[in-house]
Design an enzyme around this catalytic site. Structure first.
Site, PDB file in Angstrom:
ATOM      1  N   LYS A  68       4.306  -1.613   5.659  1.00  0.00           N
ATOM      2  CA  LYS A  68       4.104  -0.989   4.357  1.00  0.00           C
ATOM      3  C   LYS A  68       4.758   0.392   4.273  1.00  0.00           C
ATOM      4  O   LYS A  68       5.183   0.811   3.196  1.00  0.00           O
ATOM      5  CB  LYS A  68       2.608  -0.914   4.046  1.00  0.00           C
ATOM      6  CG  LYS A  68       1.969  -2.280   3.790  1.00  0.00           C
ATOM      7  CD  LYS A  68       2.635  -3.026   2.634  1.00  0.00           C
ATOM      8  CE  LYS A  68       1.881  -4.288   2.248  1.00  0.00           C
ATOM      9  NZ  LYS A  68       2.531  -5.001   1.116  1.00  0.00           N
TER      10      LYS A  68
ATOM     11  N   VAL B 186      -8.685  -3.572  -2.078  1.00  0.00           N
ATOM     12  CA  VAL B 186      -8.798  -4.346  -3.316  1.00  0.00           C
ATOM     13  C   VAL B 186      -9.843  -5.444  -3.145  1.00  0.00           C
ATOM     14  O   VAL B 186      -9.780  -6.231  -2.190  1.00  0.00           O
ATOM     15  CB  VAL B 186      -7.444  -4.967  -3.700  1.00  0.00           C
ATOM     16  CG1 VAL B 186      -7.569  -5.753  -5.002  1.00  0.00           C
ATOM     17  CG2 VAL B 186      -6.385  -3.886  -3.841  1.00  0.00           C
TER      18      VAL B 186
ATOM     19  N   ASN C 171       5.582  -8.654  -4.601  1.00  0.00           N
ATOM     20  CA  ASN C 171       4.171  -8.520  -4.266  1.00  0.00           C
ATOM     21  C   ASN C 171       3.762  -9.294  -3.014  1.00  0.00           C
ATOM     22  O   ASN C 171       2.669  -9.087  -2.496  1.00  0.00           O
ATOM     23  CB  ASN C 171       3.348  -9.012  -5.474  1.00  0.00           C
ATOM     24  CG  ASN C 171       1.892  -9.192  -5.165  1.00  0.00           C
ATOM     25  OD1 ASN C 171       1.175  -8.242  -4.891  1.00  0.00           O
ATOM     26  ND2 ASN C 171       1.426 -10.439  -5.202  1.00  0.00           N
TER      27      ASN C 171
ATOM     28  N   TYR D 235       0.812  -4.183   9.924  1.00  0.00           N
ATOM     29  CA  TYR D 235       0.700  -4.036   8.469  1.00  0.00           C
ATOM     30  C   TYR D 235       1.098  -2.632   8.032  1.00  0.00           C
ATOM     31  O   TYR D 235       1.881  -2.449   7.098  1.00  0.00           O
ATOM     32  CB  TYR D 235      -0.734  -4.335   8.043  1.00  0.00           C
ATOM     33  CG  TYR D 235      -0.961  -4.344   6.552  1.00  0.00           C
ATOM     34  CD1 TYR D 235      -0.559  -5.422   5.771  1.00  0.00           C
ATOM     35  CD2 TYR D 235      -1.607  -3.277   5.930  1.00  0.00           C
ATOM     36  CE1 TYR D 235      -0.776  -5.437   4.409  1.00  0.00           C
ATOM     37  CE2 TYR D 235      -1.828  -3.280   4.561  1.00  0.00           C
ATOM     38  CZ  TYR D 235      -1.415  -4.361   3.799  1.00  0.00           C
ATOM     39  OH  TYR D 235      -1.625  -4.362   2.438  1.00  0.00           O
TER      40      TYR D 235
ATOM     41  N   ASP E   5       8.840 -19.736  -0.617  1.00  0.00           N
ATOM     42  CA  ASP E   5       8.432 -18.777   0.406  1.00  0.00           C
ATOM     43  C   ASP E   5       9.246 -17.502   0.221  1.00  0.00           C
ATOM     44  O   ASP E   5      10.483 -17.535   0.203  1.00  0.00           O
ATOM     45  CB  ASP E   5       8.681 -19.381   1.789  1.00  0.00           C
ATOM     46  CG  ASP E   5       8.102 -18.543   2.916  1.00  0.00           C
ATOM     47  OD1 ASP E   5       7.985 -17.316   2.756  1.00  0.00           O
ATOM     48  OD2 ASP E   5       7.798 -19.122   3.972  1.00  0.00           O
TER      49      ASP E   5
END
Length: 249
Positions: free
Chosen positions: A144, A173, A74, A140, A51
Site C-alpha cells: 500500500k 472498513v 480497487n 500489505y 483477475d
C-alpha cells in the site's frame, strides 16, 4: 455518458463505488474474480470476470471499451497477519501482486485511453497501512505504500494530458475483509475479536470504523469537476488515524 471502470467492483468498497457512480449517471464497468458476486450486480452494469493481475484478461476488458473517464483501481487482498519472520515468500508475493500489480495493470491500460481524450481521473485505493507501519502486516503495508508511489508518478506523468491521479487511504472498513483481519489478529495475540476491534477504533479521533460508502463518496468527488485541480494527493478516509492500533499488542 461518462464511463467508470472499477476493479474488484462486485462487492465491498468496489460495489459501493459502483453504486455511487451509477447514482451520478455513469456507465459502470466492473471487473471481479467472484462470479457469484458479479451475477448479483445490476443488469445495467457491464460486468467482466477478470483477475486484476492477469494481463491478458485485463487487456481484453479494456479492448472492449471505446473510452474511459474514470478508473478506480480497487483490487486488493489483506494478505497474511504474521510477524515478518513468519511470512512465507509466496504469501508476500501474492499480497504485493494483487495490491500493487493490480493497480499498475489497470493504470497501464487506462492511460492511453485517457491520453486520447486529454482528460480522466485515476483513483487508486491504498490504505492507512500505506501511511503508517502496521505490526504483523508487512506485505500489505509495503504494497500500500508502493501504491502511493505509483499514484504520485502517474500524477506527474499524466498531468500534462489533463489526467488526474489520486489515492484514497481507507481506514478500518466495516465488512467481511476486516472481520477476517480481526479474527486472525485476535488468534495470533490471544485476544478476543472485540478487543482487537476496540484497539483499532480507539486509534482514530472519531473512535469508529468507516463504511464502504464513505470511500465511494470520496472516489465520486475526486472524479468530479469540483476536484478538477486535485491531483497527486493522498486522502485518508479513516476518521483520523493518529496512531494505528495503539492498544493492541
Amino acid at each position: 455518458m461518462k464511463r467508470v471502470l472499477i476493479t474488484a467492483g462486485a462487492s465491498g468498497i468496489g460495489r459501493a463505488m459502483a453504486e455511487g457512480f451509477a447514482d451520478e449517471g455513469y456507465e459502470v464497468w466492473v471487473t471481479d474474480v467472484d462470479a457469484a458476486a458479479l451475477k448479483a450486480c445490476p443488469d445495467a452494469w457491464v460486468c467482466h470476470q477478470a483477475d486484476a493481475v492477469d494481463e491478458t484478461q485485463m487487456a481484453g476488458v479494456f479492448a472492449q471499451m471505446d473510452g474511459l473517464d474514470v478508473l478506480c483501481a480497487n483490487a486488493g487482498i489483506a494478505g497474511p497477519t504474521a510477524r515478518v519472520e513468519d511470512v512465507a515468500l509466496s504469501d508476500w508475493r501474492a499480497c504485493v501482486s494483487v495490491n500493487l500489480e493490480g493497480a499498475f495493470l489497470a493504470s497501464k491500460y487506462a492511460a492511453p485511453m485517457m491520453k486520447a481524450a486529454e482528460a480522466g481521473s485515476i483513483v487508486l485505493v491504498s490504505s492507512t497501512a500505506g501511511l503508517f507501519g502496521y505490526p504483523n502486516r508487512a506485505p500489505y503495508s509495503a504494497a500500500k505504500w508502493a501504491v502511493i508511489g505509483l499514484m504520485k508518478t502517474l500524477a506527474m506523468e499524466l498531468g500534462p494530458y489533463g489526467i488526474r491521479a489520486n489515492a484514497i487511504c481507507p481506514g478500518s472498513v466495516e465488512g467481511p475483509r476486516m472481520e477476517g483481519v480481526l479474527a486472525r489478529e485476535a488468534a495470533a495475540k490471544g485476544m478476543t475479536r472485540d478487543q482487537v476491534y476496540n484497539g483499532y477504533a480507539s486509534g482514530t479521533s472519531m473512535r469508529s470504523f468507516v463504511e464502504a460508502r464513505d470511500i465511494a463518496d470520496m472516489a465520486v468527488f475526486l472524479a468530479s469537476p469540483k476536484a478538477r485541480r486535485v491531483s497527486g494527493q493522498v486522502i485518508a478516509v479513516d476518521g483520523h488515524t493518529e496512531n494505528p492500533d495503539p492498544k493492541v499488542g
